[in-house]
Design a protein around this motif. Structure first.
Motif, mmCIF file in Angstrom:
data_model
loop_
_atom_site.group_PDB
_atom_site.id
_atom_site.type_symbol
_atom_site.label_atom_id
_atom_site.label_comp_id
_atom_site.label_asym_id
_atom_site.label_seq_id
_atom_site.Cartn_x
_atom_site.Cartn_y
_atom_site.Cartn_z
ATOM 1 N N ASP A 224 -25.492 -60.945 -8.255
ATOM 2 C CA ASP A 224 -25.888 -62.339 -8.378
ATOM 3 C C ASP A 224 -24.675 -63.213 -8.682
ATOM 4 O O ASP A 224 -23.579 -62.724 -8.953
ATOM 5 N N THR A 225 -24.889 -64.517 -8.621
ATOM 6 C CA THR A 225 -23.788 -65.464 -8.812
ATOM 7 C C THR A 225 -23.170 -65.337 -10.191
ATOM 8 O O THR A 225 -21.939 -65.429 -10.350
ATOM 9 N N ALA A 226 -23.993 -65.118 -11.215
ATOM 10 C CA ALA A 226 -23.463 -65.007 -12.576
ATOM 11 C C ALA A 226 -22.513 -63.822 -12.707
ATOM 12 O O ALA A 226 -21.433 -63.930 -13.318
ATOM 13 N N THR A 227 -22.886 -62.673 -12.140
ATOM 14 C CA THR A 227 -22.020 -61.486 -12.191
ATOM 15 C C THR A 227 -20.739 -61.718 -11.403
ATOM 16 O O THR A 227 -19.643 -61.355 -11.844
ATOM 17 N N PHE A 228 -20.877 -62.330 -10.235
ATOM 18 C CA PHE A 228 -19.708 -62.627 -9.409
ATOM 19 C C PHE A 228 -18.750 -63.554 -10.151
ATOM 20 O O PHE A 228 -17.535 -63.307 -10.211
ATOM 21 N N ASN A 229 -19.265 -64.617 -10.733
ATOM 22 C CA ASN A 229 -18.407 -65.567 -11.441
ATOM 23 C C ASN A 229 -17.767 -64.940 -12.676
ATOM 24 O O ASN A 229 -16.607 -65.242 -13.006
ATOM 25 N N ALA A 230 -18.515 -64.082 -13.362
ATOM 26 C CA ALA A 230 -17.953 -63.410 -14.538
ATOM 27 C C ALA A 230 -16.804 -62.487 -14.143
ATOM 28 O O ALA A 230 -15.793 -62.388 -14.846
ATOM 29 N N THR A 231 -16.957 -61.822 -13.006
ATOM 30 C CA THR A 231 -15.884 -60.952 -12.501
ATOM 31 C C THR A 231 -14.640 -61.775 -12.203
ATOM 32 O O THR A 231 -13.515 -61.410 -12.598
ATOM 33 N N SER A 246 -14.119 -68.856 -3.951
ATOM 34 C CA SER A 246 -14.951 -67.816 -3.341
ATOM 35 C C SER A 246 -16.356 -67.870 -3.914
ATOM 36 O O SER A 246 -16.561 -68.190 -5.086
ATOM 37 N N THR A 247 -17.312 -67.516 -3.084
ATOM 38 C CA THR A 247 -18.699 -67.387 -3.520
ATOM 39 C C THR A 247 -19.230 -66.055 -3.013
ATOM 40 O O THR A 247 -18.498 -65.275 -2.389
ATOM 41 N N LEU A 248 -20.492 -65.802 -3.233
ATOM 42 C CA LEU A 248 -21.085 -64.569 -2.734
ATOM 43 C C LEU A 248 -21.017 -64.485 -1.214
ATOM 44 O O LEU A 248 -20.890 -63.394 -0.650
ATOM 45 N N THR A 249 -21.096 -65.617 -0.549
ATOM 46 C CA THR A 249 -21.217 -65.619 0.912
ATOM 47 C C THR A 249 -20.029 -66.243 1.641
ATOM 48 O O THR A 249 -20.002 -66.247 2.869
ATOM 49 N N THR A 250 -19.052 -66.766 0.917
ATOM 50 C CA THR A 250 -17.845 -67.328 1.540
ATOM 51 C C THR A 250 -16.623 -66.860 0.767
ATOM 52 O O THR A 250 -16.681 -66.694 -0.454
ATOM 53 N N ASN A 251 -15.521 -66.665 1.485
ATOM 54 C CA ASN A 251 -14.328 -66.132 0.842
ATOM 55 C C ASN A 251 -13.368 -67.207 0.343
ATOM 56 O O ASN A 251 -12.694 -67.012 -0.660
#
Length: 268
Positions: A224-231, A246-251
Protein backbone atom coordinates in the motif's frame (compact mmCIF):
# COMPACT_ATOMS: atom_id res chain seq x y z
CA UNK A 1 40.96 -12.65 -29.64
CA UNK A 2 37.32 -11.69 -30.01
CA UNK A 3 34.48 -12.82 -32.21
CA UNK A 4 33.96 -10.79 -35.37
CA UNK A 5 30.40 -9.67 -36.00
CA UNK A 6 28.36 -6.58 -36.68
CA UNK A 7 26.14 -6.59 -33.62
CA UNK A 8 25.20 -3.52 -31.57
CA UNK A 9 28.39 -3.69 -29.52
CA UNK A 10 30.82 -4.20 -32.39
CA UNK A 11 33.32 -7.07 -32.53
CA UNK A 12 34.85 -6.99 -29.08
CA UNK A 13 32.12 -8.23 -26.76
CA UNK A 14 32.70 -11.99 -26.89
CA UNK A 15 35.92 -13.96 -26.48
CA UNK A 16 36.88 -16.31 -29.28
CA UNK A 17 37.42 -19.93 -28.29
CA UNK A 18 40.67 -20.04 -30.25
CA UNK A 19 42.43 -23.30 -31.13
CA UNK A 20 45.46 -22.48 -28.98
CA UNK A 21 43.27 -21.99 -25.93
CA UNK A 22 44.61 -18.52 -25.17
CA UNK A 23 41.22 -16.95 -24.48
CA UNK A 24 40.05 -19.90 -22.38
CA UNK A 25 43.22 -19.90 -20.27
CA UNK A 26 43.00 -16.16 -19.63
CA UNK A 27 39.42 -16.43 -18.42
CA UNK A 28 40.25 -19.46 -16.26
CA UNK A 29 43.10 -17.52 -14.65
CA UNK A 30 40.78 -14.61 -13.88
CA UNK A 31 38.24 -16.86 -12.17
CA UNK A 32 41.01 -18.60 -10.22
CA UNK A 33 42.19 -15.23 -8.90
CA UNK A 34 38.65 -14.05 -8.11
CA UNK A 35 37.87 -17.31 -6.32
CA UNK A 36 40.68 -16.66 -3.85
CA UNK A 37 39.48 -13.12 -3.18
CA UNK A 38 35.79 -13.83 -2.53
CA UNK A 39 34.60 -16.45 0.01
CA UNK A 40 31.10 -16.78 -1.47
CA UNK A 41 29.84 -20.27 -2.32
CA UNK A 42 28.40 -19.11 -5.67
CA UNK A 43 30.41 -17.53 -8.49
CA UNK A 44 28.65 -15.86 -11.41
CA UNK A 45 30.37 -16.48 -14.74
CA UNK A 46 28.25 -14.31 -17.05
CA UNK A 47 27.47 -15.85 -20.49
CA UNK A 48 24.87 -13.16 -21.19
CA UNK A 49 23.76 -12.46 -24.78
CA UNK A 50 26.26 -14.73 -26.51
CA UNK A 51 26.26 -14.49 -30.30
CA UNK A 52 26.69 -17.10 -33.01
CA UNK A 53 28.95 -15.88 -35.83
CA UNK A 54 31.10 -17.36 -38.57
CA UNK A 55 34.12 -17.79 -36.29
CA UNK A 56 32.20 -18.21 -33.02
CA UNK A 57 29.89 -21.10 -33.80
CA UNK A 58 27.39 -22.47 -31.31
CA UNK A 59 29.55 -25.53 -30.65
CA UNK A 60 32.64 -23.39 -30.02
CA UNK A 61 30.76 -21.16 -27.61
CA UNK A 62 29.21 -24.14 -25.86
CA UNK A 63 32.56 -25.88 -25.36
CA UNK A 64 34.10 -22.64 -24.05
CA UNK A 65 31.29 -22.21 -21.54
CA UNK A 66 31.42 -25.85 -20.48
CA UNK A 67 35.12 -25.54 -19.68
CA UNK A 68 34.54 -22.40 -17.63
CA UNK A 69 31.68 -23.99 -15.68
CA UNK A 70 33.77 -27.08 -14.90
CA UNK A 71 36.73 -24.91 -13.91
CA UNK A 72 34.67 -22.81 -11.49
CA UNK A 73 33.21 -25.99 -9.97
CA UNK A 74 36.73 -27.36 -9.54
CA UNK A 75 37.52 -24.26 -7.46
CA UNK A 76 34.85 -25.33 -4.97
CA UNK A 77 32.26 -22.83 -6.18
CA UNK A 78 28.73 -23.37 -7.44
CA UNK A 79 28.59 -21.72 -10.87
CA UNK A 80 25.85 -19.26 -11.74
CA UNK A 81 25.19 -17.89 -15.21
CA UNK A 82 22.62 -16.05 -17.25
CA UNK A 83 19.97 -18.19 -18.95
CA UNK A 84 21.93 -18.35 -22.21
CA UNK A 85 23.97 -21.14 -20.58
CA UNK A 86 20.86 -23.29 -20.93
CA UNK A 87 20.14 -22.06 -24.44
CA UNK A 88 23.61 -23.13 -25.64
CA UNK A 89 23.38 -26.40 -23.70
CA UNK A 90 26.51 -25.72 -21.64
CA UNK A 91 24.58 -25.71 -18.35
CA UNK A 92 24.06 -29.46 -18.46
CA UNK A 93 27.70 -30.12 -17.51
CA UNK A 94 26.95 -28.64 -14.04
CA UNK A 95 23.39 -29.73 -13.21
CA UNK A 96 23.51 -28.12 -9.75
CA UNK A 97 24.29 -24.66 -11.09
CA UNK A 98 22.11 -21.55 -10.77
CA UNK A 99 20.53 -19.90 -13.81
CA UNK A 100 19.67 -16.21 -13.78
CA UNK A 101 16.59 -15.77 -15.95
CA UNK A 102 15.79 -12.49 -17.67
CA UNK A 103 13.52 -13.27 -20.66
CA UNK A 104 10.56 -15.12 -19.11
CA UNK A 105 8.46 -14.92 -22.27
CA UNK A 106 11.10 -16.75 -24.30
CA UNK A 107 12.08 -20.41 -24.13
CA UNK A 108 13.58 -20.36 -20.62
CA UNK A 109 10.99 -20.00 -17.86
CA UNK A 110 11.60 -20.61 -14.17
CA UNK A 111 9.34 -23.65 -14.21
CA UNK A 112 11.10 -25.43 -17.06
CA UNK A 113 14.53 -24.53 -15.65
CA UNK A 114 13.68 -25.90 -12.20
CA UNK A 115 12.01 -28.93 -13.77
CA UNK A 116 15.38 -29.69 -15.35
CA UNK A 117 16.94 -29.57 -11.87
CA UNK A 118 18.61 -26.15 -11.99
CA UNK A 119 18.41 -23.51 -9.28
CA UNK A 120 16.99 -20.17 -10.39
CA UNK A 121 17.30 -16.46 -9.78
CA UNK A 122 14.62 -14.27 -11.34
CA UNK A 123 15.61 -11.06 -13.11
CA UNK A 124 12.68 -10.65 -15.49
CA UNK A 125 13.72 -7.68 -17.60
CA UNK A 126 10.18 -6.31 -17.89
CA UNK A 127 9.89 -6.19 -14.09
CA UNK A 128 13.29 -6.05 -12.40
CA UNK A 129 15.41 -3.98 -14.81
CA UNK A 130 15.53 -0.61 -13.06
CA UNK A 131 16.77 1.34 -16.08
CA UNK A 132 13.41 0.66 -17.75
CA UNK A 133 11.58 3.50 -16.04
CA UNK A 134 8.28 2.76 -17.77
CA UNK A 135 8.03 -0.96 -16.96
CA UNK A 136 8.80 -2.28 -13.49
CA UNK A 137 6.80 -0.09 -11.14
CA UNK A 138 6.74 -0.87 -7.42
CA UNK A 139 3.23 -2.29 -7.74
CA UNK A 140 4.37 -4.61 -10.54
CA UNK A 141 7.53 -5.67 -8.66
CA UNK A 142 5.56 -6.72 -5.55
CA UNK A 143 4.35 -10.26 -6.27
CA UNK A 144 4.91 -13.88 -5.28
CA UNK A 145 7.73 -14.98 -7.60
CA UNK A 146 6.84 -18.66 -7.19
CA UNK A 147 3.09 -18.38 -7.81
CA UNK A 148 2.82 -17.00 -11.34
CA UNK A 149 3.40 -20.42 -12.91
CA UNK A 150 2.27 -23.90 -11.90
CA UNK A 151 5.05 -25.78 -10.12
CA UNK A 152 5.71 -28.54 -7.63
CA UNK A 153 6.99 -27.80 -4.11
CA UNK A 154 10.38 -29.15 -5.18
CA UNK A 155 10.53 -26.66 -8.05
CA UNK A 156 9.56 -23.79 -5.77
CA UNK A 157 12.47 -24.68 -3.46
CA UNK A 158 14.84 -24.20 -6.38
CA UNK A 159 13.84 -20.55 -6.80
CA UNK A 160 16.49 -18.85 -4.66
CA UNK A 161 15.29 -15.28 -5.10
CA UNK A 162 16.18 -12.70 -7.68
CA UNK A 163 18.23 -9.70 -8.64
CA UNK A 164 17.40 -6.24 -9.89
CA UNK A 165 19.62 -4.84 -12.63
CA UNK A 166 20.51 -1.20 -13.17
CA UNK A 167 22.18 -1.09 -16.59
CA UNK A 168 24.04 2.08 -17.53
CA UNK A 169 23.41 2.21 -21.28
CA UNK A 170 21.86 5.67 -21.21
CA UNK A 171 25.00 7.13 -19.59
CA UNK A 172 26.96 6.47 -22.79
CA UNK A 173 26.56 7.72 -26.35
CA UNK A 174 25.86 4.12 -27.41
CA UNK A 175 22.75 3.60 -25.31
CA UNK A 176 20.41 0.95 -26.75
CA UNK A 177 17.44 1.14 -24.40
CA UNK A 178 15.50 3.80 -26.28
CA UNK A 179 15.37 5.99 -23.17
CA UNK A 180 16.52 9.64 -23.08
CA UNK A 181 20.29 10.04 -23.22
CA UNK A 182 22.17 10.79 -20.01
CA UNK A 183 25.58 10.79 -21.70
CA UNK A 184 26.37 14.30 -20.44
CA UNK A 185 27.10 12.68 -17.05
CA UNK A 186 29.77 10.34 -18.44
CA UNK A 187 32.69 12.72 -17.57
CA UNK A 188 34.02 12.62 -14.02
CA UNK A 189 33.06 16.24 -13.56
CA UNK A 190 29.40 15.16 -13.41
CA UNK A 191 29.90 12.41 -10.83
CA UNK A 192 27.65 14.08 -8.26
CA UNK A 193 24.74 14.28 -10.71
CA UNK A 194 25.46 10.74 -11.87
CA UNK A 195 25.21 9.46 -8.32
CA UNK A 196 21.85 11.14 -7.72
CA UNK A 197 20.58 9.95 -11.11
CA UNK A 198 21.56 6.34 -10.51
CA UNK A 199 20.20 6.30 -6.96
CA UNK A 200 16.90 7.73 -8.18
CA UNK A 201 16.57 4.87 -10.66
CA UNK A 202 17.51 2.22 -8.12
CA UNK A 203 15.59 3.38 -5.04
CA UNK A 204 12.99 2.81 -3.71
CA UNK A 205 12.15 0.07 -6.25
CA UNK A 206 15.15 -2.12 -5.34
CA UNK A 207 13.98 -2.13 -1.72
CA UNK A 208 10.50 -3.23 -2.83
CA UNK A 209 12.09 -5.98 -4.92
CA UNK A 210 14.06 -7.17 -1.88
CA UNK A 211 10.76 -7.54 -0.05
CA UNK A 212 9.41 -9.56 -2.95
CA UNK A 213 12.23 -12.09 -2.62
CA UNK A 214 12.69 -12.17 1.15
CA UNK A 215 10.18 -14.64 2.51
CA UNK A 216 7.38 -13.56 0.20
CA UNK A 217 4.28 -15.72 0.31
CA UNK A 218 0.61 -15.52 -0.60
CA UNK A 219 -0.29 -14.32 2.90
CA UNK A 220 1.89 -11.20 2.65
CA UNK A 221 -0.25 -8.07 2.62
CA UNK A 222 -0.70 -6.01 -0.51
CA UNK A 223 1.77 -3.20 -1.01
CA UNK A 224 0.00 0.00 0.00
CA UNK A 225 0.95 3.66 -0.30
CA UNK A 226 1.79 3.98 3.40
CA UNK A 227 4.29 1.10 3.26
CA UNK A 228 5.79 2.41 0.03
CA UNK A 229 6.22 5.92 1.44
CA UNK A 230 7.68 4.59 4.69
CA UNK A 231 10.24 2.60 2.69
CA UNK A 232 11.20 5.72 0.73
CA UNK A 233 11.45 7.72 3.97
CA UNK A 234 13.81 5.21 5.59
CA UNK A 235 16.09 5.34 2.55
CA UNK A 236 16.19 9.14 2.57
CA UNK A 237 16.96 9.14 6.31
CA UNK A 238 20.08 7.13 5.48
CA UNK A 239 21.26 9.71 2.96
CA UNK A 240 20.12 7.78 -0.10
CA UNK A 241 18.76 9.88 -2.98
CA UNK A 242 15.63 7.76 -3.42
CA UNK A 243 13.32 9.11 -6.12
CA UNK A 244 10.98 11.58 -4.33
CA UNK A 245 8.21 11.49 -6.93
CA UNK A 246 7.87 7.72 -7.31
CA UNK A 247 4.53 6.15 -6.51
CA UNK A 248 3.17 2.63 -6.55
CA UNK A 249 2.32 2.94 -10.24
CA UNK A 250 4.84 5.50 -11.59
CA UNK A 251 8.60 5.62 -11.29
CA UNK A 252 9.23 9.33 -11.68
CA UNK A 253 12.99 9.11 -12.23
CA UNK A 254 15.19 7.75 -15.01
CA UNK A 255 18.83 8.21 -15.94
CA UNK A 256 18.22 11.49 -17.77
CA UNK A 257 15.54 13.02 -15.57
CA UNK A 258 14.59 13.39 -11.92
CA UNK A 259 10.92 14.20 -11.37
CA UNK A 260 10.69 15.90 -14.77
CA UNK A 261 13.93 17.87 -14.48
CA UNK A 262 16.49 17.10 -17.21
CA UNK A 263 20.12 16.47 -16.36
CA UNK A 264 21.35 16.91 -19.94
CA UNK A 265 20.78 19.39 -22.77
CA UNK A 266 18.18 18.09 -25.20
CA UNK A 267 20.67 18.02 -28.09
CA UNK A 268 22.82 15.30 -26.48
Amino acid sequence: QCCLHTGPRGSDDQILNDAAGVGLNVVKAIFTEMSALFPDDIMHVGFDETTVTANCTLNMTKSFEEEILKHVASLGKEPAAWEEALSTGAAYVEPSMTLQLWTPRHEVTWTNATNLGFNVLRSDFNIFYLDYDNRGTAEKIWFNITADERATPEQVQRVHGGETAMWGDAYTHMGRRGSPSAACMFPGSRDADFGVSAEGCIWPRAAIAAGTWWGFNTQTKDLDTATFNATHGRLVSRGIASCPCSTLTTNGCNQAQRCGKDYCPTEI
